[in-house]
Design a protein around this motif. Structure first.
Motif, short mmCIF file in Angstrom:
data_model
loop_
_atom_site.label_atom_id
_atom_site.label_comp_id
_atom_site.label_asym_id
_atom_site.label_seq_id
_atom_site.Cartn_x
_atom_site.Cartn_y
_atom_site.Cartn_z
N LEU A 42 0.83 -1.21 0.00
CA LEU A 42 0.00 0.00 0.00
C LEU A 42 0.86 1.26 0.00
O LEU A 42 0.56 2.23 -0.70
N VAL A 47 -1.28 4.27 -1.61
CA VAL A 47 -2.70 4.11 -1.30
C VAL A 47 -2.97 4.75 0.06
O VAL A 47 -2.23 4.51 1.02
N ASP A 48 -4.02 5.54 0.14
CA ASP A 48 -4.43 6.15 1.40
C ASP A 48 -4.94 5.05 2.32
O ASP A 48 -5.95 4.41 2.02
N ASN A 54 -9.99 1.36 -1.43
CA ASN A 54 -8.74 1.29 -2.20
C ASN A 54 -7.81 0.21 -1.66
O ASN A 54 -7.10 -0.45 -2.42
N ALA A 58 -6.44 -3.06 -3.78
CA ALA A 58 -5.02 -3.42 -3.81
C ALA A 58 -4.81 -4.84 -3.31
O ALA A 58 -3.99 -5.59 -3.86
#
Length: 123
Positions: A42, A47-48, A54, A58
């Protein structure tokens, strides 16, 4: 047979699990490494970690595997990330990622698949 060892950080789980697995000639699975590998993934994708959707997208696109001969060696999409998962950035974020219910469910499913038809010590 499945042997599960649980406990707080730095309580000796890994040492104990490795010794038990070696003595019984079982596989050893350190589940914490899976959460670290996902967290590294991540971070690498930027990625937040506050956006669960999200994270789940992932997670669907990664493969986390272990070297059966070296339980400290973890592969993320066939790349050895054993050292990278020990970074400060992973340390700072892994708890938050591992606290997400759907992440835990998905990784537990993977852990169960690894344990299927194997004698294993899981920590």
């Amino acid at each position: 047979m499945i042997i599960a060892i649980d406990g707080p950080a730095a309580s000796g789980k890994s040492v104990t699990a490795k010794k038990v697995a070696k003595k019984l000639n079982f596989l050893h699975l350190n589940t914490g490494l899976m959460y670290r590998a996902l967290t590294l993934h991540l971070i690498n994708l930027d990625v937040d970690i506050n956006n669960e959707n999200n994270i789940l997208v992932a997670l669907d696109k990664i493969k986390i595997t272990f070297d059966p001969m070296d339980s400290d060696k973890i592969l993320l999409n066939n790349e050895d990330v054993s050292l990278s998962i020990r970074s400060n950035q992973v340390d700072l974020n892994v708890s938050k990622v591992s606290a997400i219910k759907l992440v835990r469910q998905r990784l537990v499913d993977q852990q169960r698949k690894i344990a299927d038809n194997n004698n294993i010590v899981i920590e």
